[in-house]
Write a protein that holds these residues in place. Sequence first.
Motif, short mmCIF file in Angstrom:
data_model
loop_
_atom_site.label_atom_id
_atom_site.label_comp_id
_atom_site.label_asym_id
_atom_site.label_seq_id
_atom_site.Cartn_x
_atom_site.Cartn_y
_atom_site.Cartn_z
N GLN A 37 0.86 -1.17 0.00
CA GLN A 37 0.00 0.00 0.00
C GLN A 37 0.91 1.24 0.00
OE1 GLN A 37 -3.80 -0.32 2.45
NE2 GLN A 37 -2.60 -1.92 3.46
N SER A 38 0.39 2.33 -0.58
CA SER A 38 1.26 3.48 -0.85
C SER A 38 1.92 4.02 0.41
CB SER A 38 0.47 4.58 -1.56
OG SER A 38 -0.62 5.00 -0.76
N PHE A 39 1.19 4.03 1.54
CA PHE A 39 1.79 4.61 2.76
C PHE A 39 2.81 3.69 3.42
CE2 PHE A 39 -2.76 3.53 3.34
CZ PHE A 39 -2.65 2.38 4.12
N HIS A 40 3.00 2.49 2.84
CA HIS A 40 4.06 1.59 3.33
C HIS A 40 5.28 1.56 2.39
CE1 HIS A 40 1.31 0.21 6.31
NE2 HIS A 40 0.63 -0.60 5.55
N VAL A 41 5.11 1.97 1.14
CA VAL A 41 6.21 1.81 0.16
C VAL A 41 6.62 3.10 -0.53
CG1 VAL A 41 5.70 -0.62 -0.33
CG2 VAL A 41 4.62 1.18 -1.74
N ASP A 42 5.85 4.16 -0.41
CA ASP A 42 6.10 5.38 -1.20
C ASP A 42 6.17 6.58 -0.24
OD1 ASP A 42 5.80 7.77 -2.64
OD2 ASP A 42 4.56 6.80 -4.18
N GLU A 43 7.37 7.06 -0.02
CA GLU A 43 7.59 8.13 0.97
C GLU A 43 6.73 9.36 0.68
OE1 GLU A 43 9.87 8.81 4.41
OE2 GLU A 43 10.72 7.42 2.93
N ASN A 44 6.65 9.77 -0.58
CA ASN A 44 5.88 10.97 -0.91
C ASN A 44 4.39 10.76 -0.67
OD1 ASN A 44 8.13 12.45 -1.67
ND2 ASN A 44 8.06 11.65 -3.77
N SER A 49 -0.52 11.21 3.11
CA SER A 49 -1.61 10.37 3.62
C SER A 49 -2.02 10.82 5.02
CB SER A 49 -1.16 8.90 3.68
OG SER A 49 -0.29 8.71 4.79
N ILE A 50 -3.06 10.20 5.56
CA ILE A 50 -3.49 10.53 6.93
C ILE A 50 -2.40 10.18 7.94
CG2 ILE A 50 -5.96 10.31 6.50
CD1 ILE A 50 -5.85 7.53 7.82
N TYR A 51 -1.39 9.38 7.55
CA TYR A 51 -0.35 8.97 8.49
C TYR A 51 0.82 9.96 8.53
CZ TYR A 51 -3.14 4.77 8.41
OH TYR A 51 -4.20 3.89 8.50
N GLY A 52 0.90 10.88 7.56
CA GLY A 52 1.91 11.93 7.59
C GLY A 52 3.34 11.44 7.47
N GLY A 53 3.53 10.28 6.91
CA GLY A 53 4.88 9.75 6.74
C GLY A 53 4.82 8.23 6.60
N LEU A 54 5.96 7.67 6.24
CA LEU A 54 6.04 6.22 6.01
C LEU A 54 5.77 5.46 7.31
CD1 LEU A 54 7.00 4.50 3.48
CD2 LEU A 54 9.17 4.26 4.71
N ILE A 55 4.92 4.43 7.24
CA ILE A 55 4.67 3.60 8.42
C ILE A 55 4.81 2.13 8.05
CG2 ILE A 55 3.11 5.32 9.44
CD1 ILE A 55 0.76 3.49 8.65
N ALA A 56 5.12 1.32 9.05
CA ALA A 56 5.28 -0.13 8.83
C ALA A 56 3.94 -0.79 8.58
CB ALA A 56 5.95 -0.77 10.05
N SER A 57 3.91 -1.77 7.70
CA SER A 57 2.74 -2.63 7.58
C SER A 57 2.41 -3.23 8.95
CB SER A 57 3.03 -3.77 6.60
OG SER A 57 2.03 -4.79 6.71
N GLY A 58 1.14 -3.28 9.28
CA GLY A 58 0.75 -3.90 10.54
C GLY A 58 1.17 -5.35 10.64
N TRP A 59 1.19 -6.04 9.50
CA TRP A 59 1.64 -7.43 9.50
C TRP A 59 3.14 -7.51 9.76
CZ3 TRP A 59 -1.63 -11.38 9.86
CH2 TRP A 59 -2.96 -11.15 9.51
#
Lengths: 149, 149
Positions: A37-44, A49-59
Amino acid sequence: MSIIYFEDFSVGDKTVFGEKKVTREEILKFAHKYDPQSFHVDENAANESIYGGLIASGWHTGGMLMRMMVDNMVNQRAGLGSPGFDDLRWILPVRPDDVLRFESTVIEARKSSSRPDMGIIRAQIYLFNQNDEKVLSVKTIGMMKTRPA
Amino acid sequence: MSIIYFEDFSVGDKTVFGEKKVTREEILKFAHKYDPQSFHVDENAANESIYGGLIASGWHTGGMLMRMMVDNMVNQRAGLGSPGFDDLRWILPVRPDDVLRFESTVIEARKSSSRPDMGIIRAQIYLFNQNDEKVLSVKTIGMMKTRPA
């Protein structure tokens, strides 16, 4: 190394350990393989995104939790695996350079009704980050051998 | 590609897809990194375990499920991530050369009470193997954007 059996656990027993440093490289590697998903693999995209930066997959966070358990607990125990877990919550995002700490409290310990050589341990597990914020909560179920007579 | 919003879901909607072939190499690679219990990384130990052979880490099976969701569902949707999931059960071991199939049924669809631009979709998901046996069951929780006015 002495083996830890089912009988060695009591409700309320607490286990704490860490630390596990989370790296950007590991977040990206896991996500490209299992959760692109974009917020796990794409910094920009993550920044917007609503997360405001790269975050780890929950899995991935779950995988890191599992590895911490294996390194610190499982391989010293007469474990028989797990049928699953309950109520997993990703409470806060896990980000690059976070440092994770593990805390487990036994909430139930009972012998299997169908297999007298096996007991079942349920535990409430939390992962905390370096700011002592809970990032993950899960109730685990572990099957363990009872102590040989 | 048209984007799928919260309003496009109704309770009872079913999604089925596959196939995902599980390889011995992938089982070993994941387990060495995240879950190096003997029955996930050591063929001989696995043969003598209660599992009678090498099996995938349950977290790996979860990762494969996530990847199937991303490839087939998530990236076409106005998804906002997930707060967690409930009642995960590894019903049967996943072994090398198994072929996994995904089945999801919407069990709840409601607007967020705190965020009117967001809806929450709960789904019952199963993974089946090539023998039509359930290997994994989980109730997921997904956050999605509502359709812009």
